[in-house]
Scaffold this motif. Structure first.
Motif, mmCIF file in Angstrom:
data_model
loop_
_atom_site.group_PDB
_atom_site.id
_atom_site.type_symbol
_atom_site.label_atom_id
_atom_site.label_comp_id
_atom_site.label_asym_id
_atom_site.label_seq_id
_atom_site.Cartn_x
_atom_site.Cartn_y
_atom_site.Cartn_z
ATOM 1 N N LEU A 55 24.668 -30.976 -56.288
ATOM 2 C CA LEU A 55 24.749 -30.747 -54.771
ATOM 3 C C LEU A 55 26.072 -29.699 -54.625
ATOM 4 O O LEU A 55 26.944 -30.070 -55.028
ATOM 5 N N SER A 56 25.834 -29.030 -53.620
ATOM 6 C CA SER A 56 27.236 -28.067 -53.221
ATOM 7 C C SER A 56 28.058 -29.042 -52.330
ATOM 8 O O SER A 56 27.548 -30.085 -51.757
ATOM 9 N N ARG A 57 28.971 -28.488 -51.936
ATOM 10 C CA ARG A 57 30.032 -29.129 -50.975
ATOM 11 C C ARG A 57 29.536 -29.525 -49.826
ATOM 12 O O ARG A 57 29.939 -30.383 -49.019
ATOM 13 N N GLN A 58 28.574 -28.391 -49.104
ATOM 14 C CA GLN A 58 27.981 -28.598 -48.121
ATOM 15 C C GLN A 58 26.954 -29.468 -47.877
ATOM 16 O O GLN A 58 26.800 -29.949 -46.602
ATOM 17 N N GLN A 59 26.266 -29.958 -48.960
ATOM 18 C CA GLN A 59 25.226 -30.773 -48.643
ATOM 19 C C GLN A 59 25.591 -32.344 -48.549
ATOM 20 O O GLN A 59 26.636 -32.672 -49.321
ATOM 21 N N SER A 60 25.098 -33.138 -47.807
ATOM 22 C CA SER A 60 25.574 -34.525 -47.747
ATOM 23 C C SER A 60 25.079 -35.066 -48.715
ATOM 24 O O SER A 60 23.613 -35.084 -48.712
ATOM 25 N N LEU A 61 25.650 -36.036 -49.287
ATOM 26 C CA LEU A 61 25.181 -37.004 -50.376
ATOM 27 C C LEU A 61 24.363 -38.299 -49.680
ATOM 28 O O LEU A 61 23.295 -38.319 -50.350
#
Length: 69
Positions: A55-61
């Protein structure tokens, strides 16, 4: 959890615990208390999960975990 384990077989038991707690919308502080680790330890676990899920940092876990289940 079965779907998550089937899709990502390299997850450890502690990774699955953190995922379960995140799906319950618990805060990092609450997860740390339940797992008897520091808040920083939970942050590191979240970072490792992001890496395993690519996941990129922009995507929410949390959003990612909710779409799987």
């Amino acid at each position: 959890m079965k779907k998550l384990k089937a899709r990502f077989p390299n997850l450890t038991n502690s990774d699955l615990k953190v995922c379960a707690y995140l799906q319950l919308n618990l805060s990092t502080k609450e997860i740390a208390q339940l797992m008897n680790i520091s808040v920083r330890g939970v942050d590191i676990s979240r970072y490792r999960l992001r890496k395993k899920f690519q996941l990129s940092r922009q995507q929410s876990l949390n959003d990612f975990l909710n779409t799987i289940t």
